[in-house]
Structures are given as structure tokens and as C-alpha cells.
Design an enzyme around this catalytic site. Structure first.
Site, short mmCIF file in Angstrom:
data_model
loop_
_atom_site.label_atom_id
_atom_site.label_comp_id
_atom_site.label_asym_id
_atom_site.label_seq_id
_atom_site.Cartn_x
_atom_site.Cartn_y
_atom_site.Cartn_z
N ASP A 1 0.71 -1.31 -0.08
CA ASP A 1 0.08 -0.12 -0.06
C ASP A 1 0.66 1.42 0.08
O ASP A 1 1.86 1.40 0.52
CB ASP A 1 -0.94 -0.16 1.21
CG ASP A 1 -2.10 0.84 1.02
OD1 ASP A 1 -2.00 1.56 -0.01
OD2 ASP A 1 -2.80 1.12 2.13
N GLY A 2 0.27 2.35 -0.70
CA GLY A 2 1.15 3.67 -0.67
C GLY A 2 1.49 4.19 -1.92
O GLY A 2 2.18 5.19 -2.01
N ARG B 1 -12.06 2.37 -8.27
CA ARG B 1 -11.23 3.52 -8.34
C ARG B 1 -11.45 3.94 -10.03
O ARG B 1 -12.21 3.18 -10.66
CB ARG B 1 -9.71 3.09 -8.46
CG ARG B 1 -9.43 2.66 -6.94
CD ARG B 1 -7.81 2.39 -7.01
NE ARG B 1 -7.82 1.97 -5.58
CZ ARG B 1 -6.38 1.97 -4.91
NH1 ARG B 1 -5.49 2.51 -5.79
NH2 ARG B 1 -6.21 1.78 -3.79
N SER C 1 -7.61 -5.46 -5.29
CA SER C 1 -8.48 -6.11 -4.61
C SER C 1 -10.01 -5.91 -5.04
O SER C 1 -10.06 -5.17 -6.16
CB SER C 1 -8.72 -5.32 -3.19
OG SER C 1 -9.45 -3.93 -3.33
N ARG D 1 1.97 -4.75 6.10
CA ARG D 1 1.21 -3.75 5.40
C ARG D 1 2.17 -2.59 5.48
O ARG D 1 2.28 -2.08 6.63
CB ARG D 1 -0.16 -3.36 5.82
CG ARG D 1 -1.00 -2.45 5.21
CD ARG D 1 -2.41 -2.30 5.43
NE ARG D 1 -3.16 -1.56 4.49
CZ ARG D 1 -4.23 -1.49 3.91
NH1 ARG D 1 -4.94 -2.48 4.44
NH2 ARG D 1 -4.69 -0.64 3.03
N TRP E 1 3.08 8.05 -2.67
CA TRP E 1 4.24 8.15 -2.92
C TRP E 1 4.37 8.98 -4.20
O TRP E 1 5.33 10.05 -4.36
CB TRP E 1 4.95 6.84 -3.05
CG TRP E 1 6.31 6.72 -3.90
CD1 TRP E 1 7.41 6.61 -3.03
CD2 TRP E 1 6.87 6.87 -5.25
NE1 TRP E 1 8.74 6.63 -3.56
CE2 TRP E 1 8.20 6.68 -4.96
CE3 TRP E 1 6.32 7.18 -6.23
CZ2 TRP E 1 9.07 6.94 -6.10
CZ3 TRP E 1 7.19 7.24 -7.55
CH2 TRP E 1 8.45 7.10 -7.28
N ASN F 1 -10.95 -2.56 -5.38
CA ASN F 1 -10.24 -1.70 -6.29
C ASN F 1 -10.99 -1.15 -7.50
O ASN F 1 -10.62 -0.41 -8.19
CB ASN F 1 -8.93 -2.10 -6.26
CG ASN F 1 -7.74 -2.03 -5.11
OD1 ASN F 1 -6.88 -2.86 -5.19
ND2 ASN F 1 -8.07 -1.05 -4.37
N TRP F 2 -11.94 -1.91 -7.84
CA TRP F 2 -12.90 -1.77 -9.07
C TRP F 2 -13.45 -0.30 -8.92
O TRP F 2 -13.89 0.23 -9.86
CB TRP F 2 -13.80 -2.53 -9.23
CG TRP F 2 -13.47 -4.04 -9.81
CD1 TRP F 2 -13.14 -5.01 -9.06
CD2 TRP F 2 -12.87 -4.39 -11.08
NE1 TRP F 2 -12.49 -6.17 -9.83
CE2 TRP F 2 -12.43 -5.70 -11.15
CE3 TRP F 2 -12.53 -3.66 -12.27
CZ2 TRP F 2 -11.93 -6.49 -12.10
CZ3 TRP F 2 -12.29 -4.30 -13.36
CH2 TRP F 2 -11.78 -5.75 -13.39
N SER G 1 -8.31 -4.97 4.91
CA SER G 1 -8.75 -4.54 3.74
C SER G 1 -9.26 -6.01 2.93
O SER G 1 -8.73 -5.88 1.83
CB SER G 1 -7.84 -3.77 2.86
OG SER G 1 -7.36 -2.47 3.48
C1 IPE Z 1 -5.51 -2.86 -0.54
O1 IPE Z 1 -5.19 -1.35 -0.34
C2 IPE Z 1 -5.40 -3.51 -1.47
C3 IPE Z 1 -4.06 -3.73 -2.23
C4 IPE Z 1 -2.85 -3.13 -1.55
C5 IPE Z 1 -4.08 -4.29 -3.47
P1 IPE Z 1 -6.24 -0.14 -0.65
O2 IPE Z 1 -5.60 1.16 -0.53
O3 IPE Z 1 -6.95 -0.69 -1.53
O4 IPE Z 1 -6.88 -0.40 0.82
P2 IPE Z 1 -7.96 0.46 1.46
O5 IPE Z 1 -8.84 1.06 0.43
O6 IPE Z 1 -6.80 1.78 1.94
O7 IPE Z 1 -8.55 -0.15 2.68
C1 IPE Z 2 -1.59 0.17 -3.57
O1 IPE Z 2 -1.19 1.57 -3.48
C2 IPE Z 2 -1.74 -0.18 -4.90
C3 IPE Z 2 -3.28 -0.76 -5.09
C4 IPE Z 2 -4.08 -0.62 -4.07
C5 IPE Z 2 -3.56 -1.02 -6.24
P1 IPE Z 2 -2.58 2.56 -3.54
O2 IPE Z 2 -2.92 3.03 -4.94
O3 IPE Z 2 -3.50 2.37 -2.76
O4 IPE Z 2 -1.86 3.79 -2.83
P2 IPE Z 2 -2.40 4.96 -1.87
O5 IPE Z 2 -2.97 4.29 -0.73
O6 IPE Z 2 -3.54 5.52 -2.30
O7 IPE Z 2 -1.24 5.74 -1.30
MG MG Z 3 -4.09 2.50 -0.53
#
Ligand code: IPE
Ligand code: IPE
Ligand code: MG
Length: 254
Positions: free
Chosen positions: A29-30, A80, A74, A197, A34, A77-78, A205
């Protein structure tokens, strides 16, 4: 000696967990943060995230792990923006195209967990190819959690069990924790010992809800693209200092 150990196949140790983990699962995550900190689009963060994933695979092998699970996309994540979803799909495709020959040669078995039904046909084909071309490897297992959700995985398992019971292939009374595990995408892979994490968030998550029942958790402030072999080793050091009890009691020797 251990006074008691519940129905778990890895007993707690007398002096705390000193064995290194066999299976580490990571919520990567992140990436977005970044990129934002650098004034870059989120896609740049995801690209750097792939580099960090490559480093994590190398480090996991150097650290003598047998299993590494990476949470890449996840079922939530759809939600987004469509462009970001497309970028993430594209990155998995490119990762398989670029890295499969090397992974294959290095003895890595690739396994993708999650629901494949909603992936496009090109990605489905690449996933199938990655799995079939590495199926005989057994030195190291890389599980990629893509379109994965722990609840979705349990729902799909429940449906498969219902079908098997209806068809007479399974008896409802014979279903236990072990046989239910066999219906999960992670079938054949032991539960994670450690879940890491990154990015400072402290939540699961929807990751490995069943499998992480007795995992240790390490939450790191580092953003995923900055994750290095040193970060990984430090998380494992923290794990090694933990005392895993599985609901039992560790009695001090003497
Ligand atoms: C969890 O991260 C899913 C993945 C790293 C693939 P998210 O960024 O989607 O999680 P939430 O929305 O902060 O809980
Ligand atoms: C993790 O990074 C990648 C996925 C969840 C696919 P994020 O895209 O969630 O990054 P942040 O949480 O917005 O910083
Ligand atoms: Mg994230």
C-alpha cells in the site's frame, strides 16, 4: 513444554517464535501517496510499486522464505477511476510478459489467487500461461492476489461446496476446517505466518481473512515504492521476536 496447543498444526515454541517465517503476505500500500508527494500521477507510483514487488520477490528468496503472497488488486479496487483500473491491469500483464521467463528459470512457481471471471481475456490468458509454465517449480511459490477479496473467496468456496454436496461428491458432515481450506484459492499453500502492510494504514482490507487467523501483523510507515530488502529483513526480525501462542499457553522451561 507447551502446555496446550489448539487445533493448529504449528505448535508454539517455549521461548517465542525464533524460526523465520515460511510464508509472508504483503499488503503493498502507498503507491498513490508516494506519487502525490512527488507531484506525479498515481500511475507513476504504481510503476514504482512493480519495481518494489520485484525487489520483494528477490529479498524473499534471499531470506529463505518459501511462500510470498502479494496483494496487487482487491475486489474493492474496481471502485477506482477506470483509467487507474486499466493501468493496474496493464501492469500485471506487463509484469507477466517481462518477468515470466526469469521466474520460470529461477524455479519460482506463480499462482494467482482471486476471481478471474471479470478479468479481460488477454489477462486471463497470461495468468493461465504463467501458472502452467511454472507449475512444476517448487523452490519458491509466488502468490499474486489479483481481483482478490477474502469475502469473495469464501463466497465462491461456499458455492463450490454447495454444488459438491448437491451432486453427492461431498458430505456436509465431513466438512471441517481442513476441507474448507481446500476449496479456497490458496488450496495447498500454508497459512501466512506474517502479514506486512506498508503505508501506515492498520487494516486488513479484505486480505486473506480465513488464512490470517493466527498470522502475526507488522505495520510499516514506509510507502510501498520505497520498500527494500532491508525493510523486509527488519519486518522479519520483528516477527522473530514475537511469541506465537495459537490460543495456548507457553510455559517457561524449568
Ligand atoms: C489494499 O489497499 C489493496 C491492495 C494493496 C491491493 P487499498 O489501498 O485498496 O486499501 P484501503 O482502501 O486503503 O483499505
Ligand atoms: C497500493 O497503493 C496499490 C493498490 C491498492 C492497487 P494505493 O494505490 O492504494 O496507494 P495509496 O493508498 O492511495 O497511497
Ligand atoms: Mg491504498
Amino acid at each position: 513444554m507447551n502446555a496446550t496447543v489448539a487445533s493448529h498444526d504449528r505448535p508454539a515454541t517455549e521461548t517465542g517464535e525464533k524460526d523465520p517465517p515460511k510464508h509472508v503476505a504483503i499488503v503493498m500500500d502507498g503507491n498513490g501517496r508516494w506519487a502525490a508527494r512527488r507531484g506525479l500521477p498515481r500511475s507513476a507510483g504504481h510503476r514504482q510499486g512493480v519495481e518494489a514487488a520485484r525487489r520483494a520477490v528477490e529479498a524473499a528468496r534471499d531470506l529463505q522464505l518459501t511462500y510470498l503472497t502479494l496483494y496487487s488488486f482487491s475486489t474493492e479496487n474496481w471502485r477506482r477511476p477506470a483509467g487507474e483500473v486499466r493501468d493496474l491491469m496493464g501492469l500485471l500483464k506487463q509484469f507477466i510478459i517481462d518477468d515470466l521467463p526469469r521466474l520460470k528459470q529461477e524455479g519460482v512457481k506463480v499462482k494467482v489467487i482471486g476471481d478471474r471471471d471479470n478479468l479481460d481475456s488477454e489477462l486471463k490468458a497470461l495468468v493461465r500461461r504463467a501458472e502452467s509454465e511454472t507449475k512444476n517449480n517448487d523452490k519458491f511459490i509466488l502468490q499474486i492476489a489479483f481481483n482478490y477479496g477474502g469475502r469473495d473467496e469464501l463466497v465462491r468456496a461456499a458455492r463450490a461446496i454447495a454444488l459438491d454436496v448437491k451432486a453427492g461428491r461431498q458430505e456436509s458432515k465431513a466438512i471441517n476446517e481442513g476441507s474448507l481450506s481446500d476449496y479456497l484459492d490458496t488450496n495447498g499453500v500454508p497459512d501466512p505466518d506474517l502479514v506486512i502492510r506498508t503505508s501506515g494504514e492498520k487494516r486488513i482490507s479484505n486480505f486473506l481473512l480465513w488464512q490470517a487467523a493466527y498470522a502475526e501483523f507488522v505495520f510499516l510507515d514506509v510507502l510501498w515504492p520505497d520498500f527494500t530488502a532491508e525493510t523486509f529483513a527488519a519486518a522479519i526480525d520483528e516477527y522473530c521476536g514475537r511469541d506465537r501462542r495459537y490460543g495456548g499457553v507457553n510455559v517457561a522451561p524449568g
